[in-house]
Structure formats: C-alpha cells, structure tokens
Scaffold this motif. Structure first.
Motif, PDB file in Angstrom:
ATOM      1  N   ALA A 107      25.861  40.333  42.008  1.00  7.48           N
ATOM      2  CA  ALA A 107      25.780  39.505  43.218  1.00  7.48           C
ATOM      3  C   ALA A 107      26.679  40.096  44.294  1.00  7.48           C
ATOM      4  O   ALA A 107      26.282  40.269  45.439  1.00  7.48           O
ATOM      5  CB  ALA A 107      26.199  38.075  42.901  1.00  7.48           C
ATOM      6  N   TRP A 108      27.897  40.446  43.901  1.00  5.88           N
ATOM      7  CA  TRP A 108      28.819  41.027  44.865  1.00  5.88           C
ATOM      8  C   TRP A 108      28.654  42.550  44.971  1.00  5.88           C
ATOM      9  O   TRP A 108      28.459  43.097  46.054  1.00  5.88           O
ATOM     10  CB  TRP A 108      30.280  40.705  44.500  1.00  5.88           C
ATOM     11  CG  TRP A 108      31.224  41.420  45.408  1.00  5.88           C
ATOM     12  CD1 TRP A 108      31.977  42.519  45.118  1.00  5.88           C
ATOM     13  CD2 TRP A 108      31.461  41.134  46.789  1.00  5.88           C
ATOM     14  NE1 TRP A 108      32.674  42.931  46.224  1.00  5.88           N
ATOM     15  CE2 TRP A 108      32.378  42.094  47.263  1.00  5.88           C
ATOM     16  CE3 TRP A 108      30.990  40.157  47.667  1.00  5.88           C
ATOM     17  CZ2 TRP A 108      32.832  42.105  48.586  1.00  5.88           C
ATOM     18  CZ3 TRP A 108      31.440  40.166  48.984  1.00  5.88           C
ATOM     19  CH2 TRP A 108      32.351  41.123  49.425  1.00  5.88           C
ATOM     20  N   GLY A 109      28.689  43.238  43.849  1.00  3.15           N
ATOM     21  CA  GLY A 109      28.810  44.690  43.889  1.00  3.15           C
ATOM     22  C   GLY A 109      27.525  45.464  44.090  1.00  3.15           C
ATOM     23  O   GLY A 109      27.566  46.673  44.362  1.00  3.15           O
ATOM     24  N   GLY A 110      26.381  44.800  43.987  1.00  2.61           N
ATOM     25  CA  GLY A 110      25.107  45.509  44.038  1.00  2.61           C
ATOM     26  C   GLY A 110      24.924  46.368  45.275  1.00  2.61           C
ATOM     27  O   GLY A 110      24.330  47.450  45.227  1.00  2.61           O
TER      28      GLY A 110
ATOM     29  N   GLY B 204      26.361  41.934  32.103  1.00  4.75           N
ATOM     30  CA  GLY B 204      27.356  42.860  32.627  1.00  4.75           C
ATOM     31  C   GLY B 204      27.742  42.426  34.026  1.00  4.75           C
ATOM     32  O   GLY B 204      26.897  41.944  34.778  1.00  4.75           O
ATOM     33  N   VAL B 205      29.008  42.547  34.352  1.00  4.08           N
ATOM     34  CA  VAL B 205      29.451  42.116  35.673  1.00  4.08           C
ATOM     35  C   VAL B 205      29.704  43.348  36.538  1.00  4.08           C
ATOM     36  O   VAL B 205      30.471  44.230  36.164  1.00  4.08           O
ATOM     37  CB  VAL B 205      30.729  41.263  35.580  1.00  4.08           C
ATOM     38  CG1 VAL B 205      31.043  40.651  36.937  1.00  4.08           C
ATOM     39  CG2 VAL B 205      30.575  40.184  34.529  1.00  4.08           C
ATOM     40  N   ALA B 206      29.036  43.408  37.683  1.00  2.00           N
ATOM     41  CA  ALA B 206      29.229  44.544  38.589  1.00  2.00           C
ATOM     42  C   ALA B 206      29.865  44.018  39.862  1.00  2.00           C
ATOM     43  O   ALA B 206      29.204  43.727  40.850  1.00  2.00           O
ATOM     44  CB  ALA B 206      27.908  45.244  38.866  1.00  2.00           C
ATOM     45  N   GLY B 207      31.183  43.880  39.736  1.00  2.00           N
ATOM     46  CA  GLY B 207      31.954  43.260  40.794  1.00  2.00           C
ATOM     47  C   GLY B 207      32.372  41.871  40.363  1.00  2.00           C
ATOM     48  O   GLY B 207      31.726  40.896  40.729  1.00  2.00           O
ATOM     49  N   THR B 208      33.456  41.784  39.577  1.00  2.00           N
ATOM     50  CA  THR B 208      33.912  40.450  39.187  1.00  2.00           C
ATOM     51  C   THR B 208      34.371  39.714  40.438  1.00  2.00           C
ATOM     52  O   THR B 208      34.879  40.322  41.388  1.00  2.00           O
ATOM     53  CB  THR B 208      35.093  40.526  38.195  1.00  2.00           C
ATOM     54  OG1 THR B 208      36.166  41.230  38.822  1.00  2.00           O
ATOM     55  CG2 THR B 208      34.702  41.269  36.933  1.00  2.00           C
ATOM     56  N   THR B 209      34.156  38.407  40.428  1.00  2.00           N
ATOM     57  CA  THR B 209      34.432  37.601  41.613  1.00  2.00           C
ATOM     58  C   THR B 209      35.903  37.644  41.973  1.00  2.00           C
ATOM     59  O   THR B 209      36.275  37.604  43.135  1.00  2.00           O
ATOM     60  CB  THR B 209      34.017  36.148  41.341  1.00  2.00           C
ATOM     61  OG1 THR B 209      32.724  36.177  40.748  1.00  2.00           O
ATOM     62  CG2 THR B 209      33.960  35.350  42.613  1.00  2.00           C
ATOM     63  N   GLU B 210      36.754  37.726  40.963  1.00  4.63           N
ATOM     64  CA  GLU B 210      38.178  37.618  41.253  1.00  4.63           C
ATOM     65  C   GLU B 210      38.833  38.950  41.593  1.00  4.63           C
ATOM     66  O   GLU B 210      39.745  39.007  42.406  1.00  4.63           O
ATOM     67  CB  GLU B 210      38.889  36.961  40.054  1.00  4.63           C
ATOM     68  CG  GLU B 210      38.537  35.472  39.961  1.00  4.63           C
ATOM     69  CD  GLU B 210      38.858  34.896  38.608  1.00  4.63           C
ATOM     70  OE1 GLU B 210      38.165  35.276  37.650  1.00  4.63           O
ATOM     71  OE2 GLU B 210      39.791  34.081  38.522  1.00  4.63           O
ATOM     72  N   THR B 211      38.347  40.038  40.959  1.00  6.02           N
ATOM     73  CA  THR B 211      39.042  41.314  41.147  1.00  6.02           C
ATOM     74  C   THR B 211      38.123  42.463  41.541  1.00  6.02           C
ATOM     75  O   THR B 211      38.581  43.565  41.812  1.00  6.02           O
ATOM     76  CB  THR B 211      39.766  41.714  39.840  1.00  6.02           C
ATOM     77  OG1 THR B 211      38.790  41.796  38.801  1.00  6.02           O
ATOM     78  CG2 THR B 211      40.824  40.687  39.469  1.00  6.02           C
ATOM     79  N   GLY B 212      36.812  42.222  41.543  1.00  2.00           N
ATOM     80  CA  GLY B 212      35.880  43.265  41.979  1.00  2.00           C
ATOM     81  C   GLY B 212      35.703  44.408  41.002  1.00  2.00           C
ATOM     82  O   GLY B 212      35.261  45.489  41.392  1.00  2.00           O
TER      83      GLY B 212
ATOM     84  N   ASP C  24      17.792  45.050  32.212  1.00  2.00           N
ATOM     85  CA  ASP C  24      16.491  44.381  32.261  1.00  2.00           C
ATOM     86  C   ASP C  24      16.353  43.551  33.520  1.00  2.00           C
ATOM     87  O   ASP C  24      15.263  43.340  34.012  1.00  2.00           O
ATOM     88  CB  ASP C  24      16.329  43.491  31.020  1.00  2.00           C
ATOM     89  CG  ASP C  24      16.287  44.310  29.742  1.00  2.00           C
ATOM     90  OD1 ASP C  24      15.387  45.157  29.636  1.00  2.00           O
ATOM     91  OD2 ASP C  24      17.186  44.136  28.890  1.00  2.00           O
ATOM     92  N   SER C  25      17.486  43.069  34.029  1.00  2.00           N
ATOM     93  CA  SER C  25      17.440  42.298  35.269  1.00  2.00           C
ATOM     94  C   SER C  25      18.776  42.409  35.988  1.00  2.00           C
ATOM     95  O   SER C  25      19.800  42.688  35.362  1.00  2.00           O
ATOM     96  CB  SER C  25      17.110  40.828  34.984  1.00  2.00           C
ATOM     97  OG  SER C  25      18.061  40.266  34.092  1.00  2.00           O
ATOM     98  N   VAL C  26      18.733  42.222  37.286  1.00  3.30           N
ATOM     99  CA  VAL C  26      19.926  42.381  38.132  1.00  3.30           C
ATOM    100  C   VAL C  26      19.929  41.294  39.218  1.00  3.30           C
ATOM    101  O   VAL C  26      18.905  41.045  39.847  1.00  3.30           O
ATOM    102  CB  VAL C  26      19.936  43.762  38.822  1.00  3.30           C
ATOM    103  CG1 VAL C  26      21.114  43.886  39.778  1.00  3.30           C
ATOM    104  CG2 VAL C  26      19.966  44.894  37.801  1.00  3.30           C
ATOM    105  N   THR C  27      21.071  40.669  39.427  1.00  9.45           N
ATOM    106  CA  THR C  27      21.264  39.729  40.528  1.00  9.45           C
ATOM    107  C   THR C  27      21.970  40.440  41.682  1.00  9.45           C
ATOM    108  O   THR C  27      22.966  41.144  41.453  1.00  9.45           O
ATOM    109  CB  THR C  27      22.132  38.538  40.065  1.00  9.45           C
ATOM    110  OG1 THR C  27      21.368  37.711  39.193  1.00  9.45           O
ATOM    111  CG2 THR C  27      22.623  37.708  41.251  1.00  9.45           C
ATOM    112  N   ILE C  28      21.444  40.280  42.888  1.00  5.68           N
ATOM    113  CA  ILE C  28      22.142  40.773  44.089  1.00  5.68           C
ATOM    114  C   ILE C  28      22.094  39.682  45.150  1.00  5.68           C
ATOM    115  O   ILE C  28      21.046  39.084  45.380  1.00  5.68           O
ATOM    116  CB  ILE C  28      21.468  42.047  44.662  1.00  5.68           C
ATOM    117  CG1 ILE C  28      21.719  43.249  43.742  1.00  5.68           C
ATOM    118  CG2 ILE C  28      21.996  42.368  46.057  1.00  5.68           C
ATOM    119  CD1 ILE C  28      21.346  44.582  44.360  1.00  5.68           C
TER     120      ILE C  28
END
Lengths: 556, 556
Positions: free
Chosen positions: B308-311, B276-284, B330-334
C-alpha cells in the motif's frame, strides 16, 4: 489531434511546480479550469444519454499497459480527456436517463467538492481530519435522528462519545450492509467466560462452541445482490443467505418469514440476522417492517433494514409512513449518493444502540489509540475521504423540507407515469410504483389479450417472444442515445410467475418532465416497429390464441 | 456572523434551480467558486499544520442532531464552512506536516477532479460508466505491468476481457487487503465434485470437509492493523492472524516464517495466505519478498504483498530493486492515495493470475449479467466513483520518469534527515530509513550514555521516563501548530526490546525542505525545555547510572 505529440520536460523543478499553488487568476491552470468548466457544462446540458460508440472501439483508446515515460502537459491531457473519456461517458444526469439510480446533482456541489479535494483530509483519525471528524459524527447523528428520532439528550450523550458510534460512513450501500451484518454476526457469537468471541477465535470454533450447524441471513427474494456478497465474505456462505417468498407487491410474507426462522432453528442453523428491504432495487417496494421487527424480537435476530434507496423517504412528511417500523431496526443502511443527491461514494450504516459497533472495534499503536475519537476504530474501511462534508452541506442548503419536496415530486412523477402506461393499450405496467420506481413492458394489444386467454404452454411461448422484443427495445433505445431505461427480470404473479423481462425506470431526477416520459413511450413504440420479425413472431402466437378472423402477418 | 440568519425559500422552483447548470461567468455560483478557490489557496499556502482549538470546542459547532428545516443560501453556507470547518481542518499538505502518509497534491488534480464529480459515473457497470470502465481496466493493467511486467500480448488478451480481471480498484488499502485475502480463502477452500466451495457452503462446512481445525494468515509482527480486521471479517478470527518475529530492521525472518507454517500445519491449521509487507506503516521496511515467495510456493500458500505504501517505489529505476520478488506475489495491494499523490480514496489490488478473482465473482439480473464487462462483478464494493480517472491523469502528466524522480528525492530526504539526527548528540535514530520513513527520539546526551550502561531495571525506568518526554514533545509540537510528526511504539533490539515511544516521520511531500527538517529538531529541543519535571526525572535516573561528579539537577 494526437495529444501525445507534445511532451513536458521531466525535471525536479517542473515537478515541484506541479505541487505548488498557482498564483493569480491568469495562471495556465486557472485558464484550463475555466475552459474545462465550460466544456463540462455543455456536456451536462446535452439531452442525450450517451454517444454511440461500441465499447470495443473505446477500448482502443485504453489499450496500452505501459505507464507513459513522457510527461504530458496538463492542457494537452485535458483535451485528450475531453476527446476520449468525457465524450464517451454516460450522461447519468440527463433528464431522459431514467434507467438507474443516478440523477442530476445539485450544482452547488461542484464548487463545494473543491473543499473536499483540496483539503484531502483522512477521516480514519483525528490527526488528519480534525473538524471533519465531529462533522461526520454530526451527519451520522442527523441521519440517526431521521430514522430513530431519539431525544436530544441521547445525541448529546453519544454523538461525540469516543467509545461509541451511532454508525459508520462508508463508500456505499454494499460496505454498509456488510458492516451491519459483521456487527450482527459478532454480537450473535460473542465472547463468554470460556470463549473468546467469533472476532478472536473465528467462525469454526464459534459454531462448535455454540453448537450450531450453520448461520443464516434471512431476506426476501428481492434482496440486493450485495447480501450474497456479504454472506460469502463473512464466511457464512451464499447458501446461508436464505430467501423468503414475497407477495404480489414484492414484499416479504411475514408468515413465510416466521416459518423460515423456525425451520432454520430446527436444523440448528442460527438465523442471526433478518434483512428488511426498504426500496427493492428492482421495483422500489418496501417490506412490512413493523411485522418483521416483531418477529425478529421474538426470535432474537438482529433486524437490519437495507434502505439504501428508500431511506431518504423519511424526509417526506407525506410519505415517511411507508417506512413505518424502521425505527425498530437494529441497523439501517442509507446511501446518500442515491436520493440525497450526493456524488458517488457516500454510504452510511446507522445503529440503534450506540454500543453495537463495539463488537468490531479495533485499535493500533500509531493511530486509533484506545480512548481516541478516531472514526477508524469502527469502520471496515481504513483511510477515507471527507465525503461526509457534501452530505452536511446538502442537508443545510436543501434542508429537510426541500428533501421532502423532492421525494414527494419523485413519487408523484412515478404515479403519473404509471397512469400514462395504464391509459395506453400497448403497454403493461408490471409493478405499481410505491416509491419512484416502476417496471413495465411493451405488448401489442392483441398479445396482451392472448396472454390472458392462453394455455400455460402458449403463455410460456408468447411471454418468451415478448421478452425478446423487450430486450431488443431496451438495447436499441440505449444505443440511439435519446433516453435510457434499464431492464430486469421479474416473475409476476399475474403471469403464473413466468420469467418476465421488463423495463425498469427510476424517476428521481427532478429535471425529468412529463413530456420526456411521454416521449419515452412513443420512442419505444417506434423501436418495436424496427423489429418486424420479433413483432411477427408475437402476433403469430397471439393470433393462434385469440379468435380473430385472419391474422395480418404479412410484412413489407 | 451567524450563517443561519438568512434562509432561502423552499419552493419547487428554487429546488429545480439548484439542479440546473448556471449560465455564464457572472452567475452567483461562479462568483462563489472563485471566492472559494481564493480561500482554499490561502489555506493551502499557510505554513502551519493546524489552528489550535480543542476538539471539545469544535464539537460545539457540530452539536445538533436535527436536519435543518430551513434552507441556507449557498453563499451563507460557504462562509459557514470556511469558518467552522476549513479553518479547523488539518493542513495535511503543509511541508512541515510530516507525521502521516499525506502530502501536498499535484495542483492539476483540483480542476481535473471536476470531471469526476460533474460526470458522476458509477463504475459498478458499463451502463453508468461507459468509457470509464476501459479506463479503469487500463489503469489496473498499467499497475499490473509495473509489478509483474508481463508481455504486451498478455495485456492485449486479459486487460479488457469480460470474464477476467487483473485486479480491483477500491476505496483504499484495507478493502484491497480484504479482497486479496477473500480471494485467497475462497481459492484455498474451493468447490470439488462433492463440495460447493466455501463461497457457497461457508467456513464451517468447508473446514469440516477439508479436515482442518482452523485457518491462518501469516504476517510479520509489523503487519498493518487492517489484516486483523480482515481476519475478523472473513470469519477466520483475529487469533488466525499469526505473527512472525522480525529482525532488527523490522523484516520478517524467513526461517521463523518457515517454522510457523510447519507448526500450523502440524496442528491441522491451514495457513492459506502469507502476507509480505513492502513498506511497514511504522518504519517503512520491506520484507525479504523473494525468500518469502519461495517458502510460499513450497507450502502452497497464497502470497500477498501489502505494498500500500511502498508499491510506488517500483516507479524508480534506482530503488525498485528494494521490492525484488514482488513479481512472484499472487496479489499485491497498492494505494494510489499514498505515494502516487492522488486524493483520498484510491486503493488497488492486483492479481498475477487473471482468473484468480473468479472465486469471488457474482452476478445479478439487472446488472452484472454474465458476459458483461461490468467491473462490479469482481469488487467487494458496489457503486463506485470514477476515481481511477485521477490516477490515469497523474500517470500521464507526471509520467513514470517523474514518479521515479519523486520517489528518489523522498528517499534522499529521509537519508538526509537520518544523517542530521545522527550528527546530533541529543537525538537517537531508532529506525534507519529504507524508504522515506524513519523513527527517532529526543534523548539528552547523558541519558543516552546512561541507557547504555544501565542494568536492566535501570534501563526500564530510564526508558519509561524518556517515553514520557517523547509523548509530551509530540503532543506539544502538534498543538503549537508549526509542524507535525506522529508517534508510535517500537521494541528496538538495541534496548532489549523495551517498549519505546518514538517520533515517526514520513517524508513524501516534495515541498518539505532540509531547512524545515532542521527546524523540526530545533523545535523539539525547545519543547523539551518546557517540561522541566520530565527532564529532571530523566537526568536524575541518568546521573544515578553514569559516574559524574555532582548531578546538576537544579532547575531554573
């Protein structure tokens, strides 16, 4: 002092102030910085390796999982850091901290690091790094030249070429090794007229297409643990990291390598990469790179050299011959944060062929467009700092000649320490220094003699007893805080490959003196006396082997 | 001034001096540092985004592949850096640099970074990091709590547990994403009574054992390019990164996701992870995380959220609802180097289950021994710096409340800019801001009207003509150096998914004012007039569509 007593008001005005450049030399931040520098210099000047405080107690200062609701003043927080963090960190730069690959750093890197932090460039693309991009490409070019020594025309053509890459800057040797093996894997299973390449179709289809039962990375039994990680992450599996026996100097046996490659192929397993080690992590030995290169060429394997530690030896005119053959490698890992004396986080991988990295090239619409010189199109990492700048500066301020001198004196110091150990009758040098690493252990004279005379069973028992003492001494020495050697386990041929715990020292810190080395041995002798039971145990076994009138096993 | 005129003598005494702490406030290095700080503050205070100098000219300063034989004085070298590097780097912190995810940094990080550089801890193991290890574990715990909000007892039990790990600190979001998917892959193809697990036996045997024809990672078509890299490096293959259609707000369509998973399974391809994308790089934009989590649970997929962006939005009480459902991941990137305002090189991946990372655990004799608390046994990287310290400090000095305020004002600013664009008749807002990102483009009023009335063929031609203008404006604006917006390509539903080049802005810098945003639009209008041919081309097509008496195509 509880730093949490005073809190700052969280208002948007205060927040804006945080992001604003402080004015003049009298600002609070300027004062804090001056105070902090004084404190750090005191810390760096201390001749201990760590304050003894059990980890479990330190953890109490880092126990809450709640992000503070209240803002702390910078001044309060700085004091808090000095008390809880700095005071209980490790003096990795202390001259008596000779247990790991850390060292004092050139002091000029403290002010110059400010450039990196303040400019906060992102090297993934030109748009956020500009001049830092050609700088990083130049640093890669210089290290490439150090290894491969190509003509100037070669670098004029490839160093700044958008579609090519002489290597990649990365956070460390592990990422460098993974990158090299990733490139090698993709080049080994490349696209054809009716196959999209492993990068597109994946390993399962690639192996079916090419008709292999598996892949292998071949390395000596002294290879770095990061290669196991690489084999796992790349989908090859840890079992695909095939290790080859070493000789008594921890160097791979070329005949054994040759045989391993043949055996693998006979099982339809493709040994797509062979890794030569130039400076084993535990003993600092260097594989016979030239012989390995010949074997790799014959078997069409990618030849990677893990010179994370030893690569800097190429700076020395006196010692670079030790790495002869490295110029035949397809790729080489070098860590600048090891013997190039750069702060943590500076690894590099270099490729002989400027086109090699095309097998992992990737693009994206909003950055890394085709034809751009964005470094990010050839790196495993994405956003990256301008760390290459510190390598650039050190190469200019220390110079090739200076680095050569640093390498030479490190190796000389290791030789001195080895001779010192050999001159005693209660220490055993376990691995001879080839670079500035060596391993040894403390053995009372009678026990050494007994080890030589013992039956295999006796040898095992005695060696185990000595292992316990070695562990005790290493742990106790670390805890007293005056000096630090690390420990590892080897299987020396001299003792029928018994598991042998040894002290490991790395003598790269230019500030480590001969007197300090003498002191380390003396301290270890004294610590041994603090374990009368372990000593008695050793002596009991020893005296049951060597024919001595009456064992003196009484204790006070 | 050629910095290379003066050279320092390379003697061992001089080299030792380099490694020695300078004495007192009058040392040369202290003076150099003060001078350097002054210069950096001037640079940071400048309201431009970059000095215009073509890259090809900058490269001339970085052309030699030879490591200097002559040592340079630190003072000379510093001047050289200021001239050739600093002057031609990018003002990523300038308030008018709104094109990428960089921002001004909190100024207190400049002095505090000194601690990180000076202490030079290596976080791979306790022996070279001591208090930094519990500190890093606490930072991971705090971010874990921010996401998952477990009870205090949970953190008391797991945060400092040797055999567990709430996540990993790493150099950035790419390594974080790769780590998450590596863990997911290994857990999906784990060991059984008669299989050693993918980590040991590799992907080929794992797929044969489990009877799959392939693996897949499923993500919306707006997923970050690092996922493609991950699919490649992990041996799955880029084709195994399966993309799912998005709605008109760039969010994944749950029904399409459900269908994709079913289709893959029908082909015996295991979709082991959904991202899942929480803050797409191009449009947020943010995917419907809750719905995705439900689908993943049903299909037994690992659910990873790339935040990475929206966390950082979780810091805002007002806006954290936008990420509802992230606690089911299950996992999250920030990335802390994005909206947590930390210098480059600070990524994190967090795992809901403290045992999840055991599938990638690794050990080595001389470090990372079983039972140790060494962080290196659960990280893709090996040696790592104490970067976590800067996150720790910022969490304390800015506080949760402060970060919340920063997030709120960024989102408010994006709303302001969107309204500003909507209020004009010559700009089109292409993507509405959900976080602080938006995209737009310049279109003369007549052309916008024409686009609406056009036939598909006319639309394509007109849109392409506008694309050329957008590219021109973005490039020219960057080169003039007053402000910087980036550009990317979208396929908006409004224009029948035609390839549409847009300006992309990221409004995270707290120092960016409304006046600056007004200025950016005005500047873009003016730049458009510098391309009369492109404008004429657009107008010609437009006036051929809209019924206007006589097209005014003459220029002057």
């Amino acid at each position: 002092m509880t730093a949490k007593n005073k809190t700052a008001d969280v208002t948007f005005e205060n927040l804006l102030r945080i992001f604003t450049i402080p004015e003049g030399p009298d600002s609070t931040l300027t004062r804090i910085e001056a105070e902090l520098s004084r404190n750090l210099n005191l810390f760096l000047g201390e001749h201990i390796v760590a304050e003894e405080k059990p980890l479990i107690d330190i953890e109490k200062d880092f126990a809450s999982a709640h992000i503070p609701e209240q803002a702390q003043f910078v001044s309060e927080h700085t004091e808090h850091l000095l008390d809880t963090l700095v005071a209980h960190s490790v003096h990795t730069s202390a001259p008596s901290f000779v247990g790991h690959m850390t060292s004092a750093l050139p002091y000029f890197l403290m002010p110059l690091s400010k450039i990196m932090i303040a400019l906060n460039q992102n090297l993934v693309k030109i748009e956020t790094s500009k001049a830092f991009t050609p700088l990083e490409r130049q640093v890669l070019g210089m290290i490439h030249h150090l290894i491969y020594g190509e003509e100037d025309a070669f670098y004029a053509r490839w160093m700044h070429s958008a579609a090519h890459s002489l290597g990649a800057f990365c956070s460390g040797g592990t990422i460098a090794n993974i990158t090299a093996l990733w490139v090698a894997r993709n080049n080994a299973l490349r696209a054809t007229a009716d196959f999209g390449g492993v990068e597109k179709e994946g390993l399962f289809k690639a192996l079916k297409y090419y008709g292999y039962e598996g892949l292998a990375i071949v390395v000596s039994e002294r290879g770095h643990y990061s290669l196991k990680k690489a084999a796992d992450v790349l989908g090859i599996g840890q079992d695909g990291l095939v290790s080859v026996a070493t000789d008594e100097h921890n160097r791979i046996e070329p005949q054994a390598l040759e045989k391993t490659l043949k055996d693998l192929k006979a099982q339809r397993i493709l040994p797509f990469a062979v890794v030569g080690v130039a400076g084993t992590t535990e003993t600092g030995n260097i594989d016979p790179l030239k012989a390995m290169a010949t074997i790799c060429r014959h078997h069409h394997c990618h030849f990677h050299v893990d010179a994370a530690w030893g690569g800097a030896t190429l700076m020395s005119q006196q010692h670079r011959y030790l790495l002869d053959g490295i110029e035949l490698a397809d790729s080489v890992t070098i860590d600048a944060h090891k013997q190039l004396y750069i702060p943590m986080g500076a690894g590099m991988v270099l490729f002989k062929d400027p086109s090699a990295m095309q097998s992992i090239e990737h693009h994206a619409q909003y950055i890394l467009r085709q034809g751009s010189k964005d470094l990010g199109s050839h790196t495993l990492e994405g956003s990256r700092s301008g760390m290459a700048m510190l390598v650039y500066s050190s190469l200019h301020i220390i110079s090739r000649a200076g680095y050569g001198m640093l390498i030479d004196q490190s190796i000389a110091k290791a030789r001195y320490f080895a001779d010192l150990i050999n001159a005693t009758d209660d220490f055993e040098l376990v691995s001879e220094p080839e670079l500035c690493l060596l391993t040894y252990r403390y053995i009372p004279a009678v026990a050494l003699k007994a080890l030589e005379l013992a039956t295999p069973e006796q040898q095992l028992a005695l060696n185990n007893a000595i292992n316990e003492l070695t562990k005790f001494i290493q742990k106790h020495q670390r805890e007293t805080g005056r000096s630090f050697v690390s420990r590892t386990q080897l299987t020396p041929a001299r003792w029928r490959h018994l598991k042998t715990i040894v002290f490991r020292v790395v003598l790269a810190n230019p500030l480590t003196t001969n007197t300090i080395l003498q002191g380390i041995l003396q301290e270890q002798r004294e610590i041994a006396r603090l374990a009368p039971q372990l000593m008695t145990n050793i002596e009991n076994i020893a005296y049951s082997i060597v024919p001595v009138p009456a064992p003196k096993v009484t204790q006070e």
